[in-house]
Design a protein around this motif. Sequence first.
Motif, PDB file in Angstrom:
ATOM      1  N   UNK A  16      22.376  45.523  51.455  1.00 14.97           N
ATOM      2  CA  UNK A  16      22.398  44.174  52.028  1.00 14.97           C
ATOM      3  C   UNK A  16      23.130  43.199  51.124  1.00 14.97           C
ATOM      4  N   UNK A  17      22.896  43.286  49.835  1.00 13.91           N
ATOM      5  CA  UNK A  17      23.572  42.384  48.896  1.00 13.91           C
ATOM      6  C   UNK A  17      25.078  42.602  48.940  1.00 13.91           C
ATOM      7  N   UNK A  18      25.509  43.834  48.902  1.00 15.38           N
ATOM      8  CA  UNK A  18      26.942  44.124  48.971  1.00 15.38           C
ATOM      9  C   UNK A  18      27.550  43.753  50.312  1.00 15.38           C
ATOM     10  N   UNK A  19      26.836  44.030  51.387  1.00 16.34           N
ATOM     11  CA  UNK A  19      27.360  43.726  52.721  1.00 16.34           C
ATOM     12  C   UNK A  19      27.478  42.225  52.947  1.00 16.34           C
ATOM     13  N   UNK A  20      26.465  41.482  52.542  1.00 16.13           N
ATOM     14  CA  UNK A  20      26.537  40.036  52.716  1.00 16.13           C
ATOM     15  C   UNK A  20      27.570  39.413  51.793  1.00 16.13           C
ATOM     16  N   UNK A  21      27.739  39.949  50.590  1.00 18.72           N
ATOM     17  CA  UNK A  21      28.781  39.438  49.698  1.00 18.72           C
ATOM     18  C   UNK A  21      30.157  39.648  50.331  1.00 18.72           C
ATOM     19  N   UNK A  22      30.389  40.827  50.864  1.00 12.32           N
ATOM     20  CA  UNK A  22      31.657  41.109  51.516  1.00 12.32           C
ATOM     21  C   UNK A  22      31.844  40.268  52.775  1.00 12.32           C
ATOM     22  N   UNK A  23      30.809  40.172  53.582  1.00  8.43           N
ATOM     23  CA  UNK A  23      30.899  39.396  54.815  1.00  8.43           C
ATOM     24  C   UNK A  23      31.131  37.916  54.561  1.00  8.43           C
ATOM     25  N   UNK A  24      30.439  37.359  53.587  1.00  5.33           N
ATOM     26  CA  UNK A  24      30.610  35.933  53.288  1.00  5.33           C
ATOM     27  C   UNK A  24      31.990  35.633  52.720  1.00  5.33           C
ATOM     28  N   UNK A  25      32.491  36.506  51.856  1.00  4.79           N
ATOM     29  CA  UNK A  25      33.834  36.286  51.312  1.00  4.79           C
ATOM     30  C   UNK A  25      34.892  36.403  52.403  1.00  4.79           C
ATOM     31  N   UNK A  29      39.839  43.364  49.384  1.00  7.30           N
ATOM     32  CA  UNK A  29      39.697  42.483  48.218  1.00  7.30           C
ATOM     33  C   UNK A  29      38.231  42.162  47.947  1.00  7.30           C
ATOM     34  N   UNK A  30      37.400  42.173  48.988  1.00  3.66           N
ATOM     35  CA  UNK A  30      35.982  41.866  48.800  1.00  3.66           C
ATOM     36  C   UNK A  30      35.187  43.069  48.308  1.00  3.66           C
ATOM     37  N   UNK A  31      35.734  44.251  48.475  1.00  3.87           N
ATOM     38  CA  UNK A  31      34.995  45.460  48.120  1.00  3.87           C
ATOM     39  C   UNK A  31      34.576  45.515  46.652  1.00  3.87           C
ATOM     40  N   UNK A  32      35.461  45.247  45.683  1.00  2.00           N
ATOM     41  CA  UNK A  32      35.009  45.268  44.285  1.00  2.00           C
ATOM     42  C   UNK A  32      33.965  44.188  43.981  1.00  2.00           C
ATOM     43  N   UNK A  33      34.090  43.028  44.632  1.00  2.00           N
ATOM     44  CA  UNK A  33      33.111  41.959  44.416  1.00  2.00           C
ATOM     45  C   UNK A  33      31.751  42.375  44.976  1.00  2.00           C
ATOM     46  N   UNK A  34      31.746  43.025  46.127  1.00  2.00           N
ATOM     47  CA  UNK A  34      30.493  43.480  46.726  1.00  2.00           C
ATOM     48  C   UNK A  34      29.828  44.543  45.855  1.00  2.00           C
ATOM     49  N   UNK A  35      30.617  45.447  45.315  1.00  2.00           N
ATOM     50  CA  UNK A  35      30.069  46.477  44.424  1.00  2.00           C
ATOM     51  C   UNK A  35      29.504  45.833  43.163  1.00  2.00           C
ATOM     52  N   UNK A  36      30.225  44.863  42.616  1.00  2.00           N
ATOM     53  CA  UNK A  36      29.758  44.174  41.412  1.00  2.00           C
ATOM     54  C   UNK A  36      28.470  43.391  41.684  1.00  2.00           C
TER      55      UNK A  36
END
Length: 97
Positions: A18-27, A37-44
Amino acid sequence: MVVGYAGLLDLGFAAFFAIGAYASGLLTLKLGWDFWATLPVAVAAAAVAGVVIGYPTLRLRSDYLAIVTLGFGEIIRITVVNLEVTGGPNGLTGIPR
């Protein structure tokens, strides 16, 4: 339910998804970033959450680890449902393909 090689029960692994998915979705939705581009941020973001929850629970075993991970999963779920930026109970809508 996830039981690793150590035999420890983890009930809150969906919170990291959920944290990774919402980070990617919000970005993607709010800042217009490309998915790749959001994938590394979501993983981090998921990794940081793992460190935050993992460090204090490093020595827990058995039922205590299960209770903490279950509680962490519920905290993330309740937080996501109650935040306006995540769309509340409706979730994020309008994310481009």
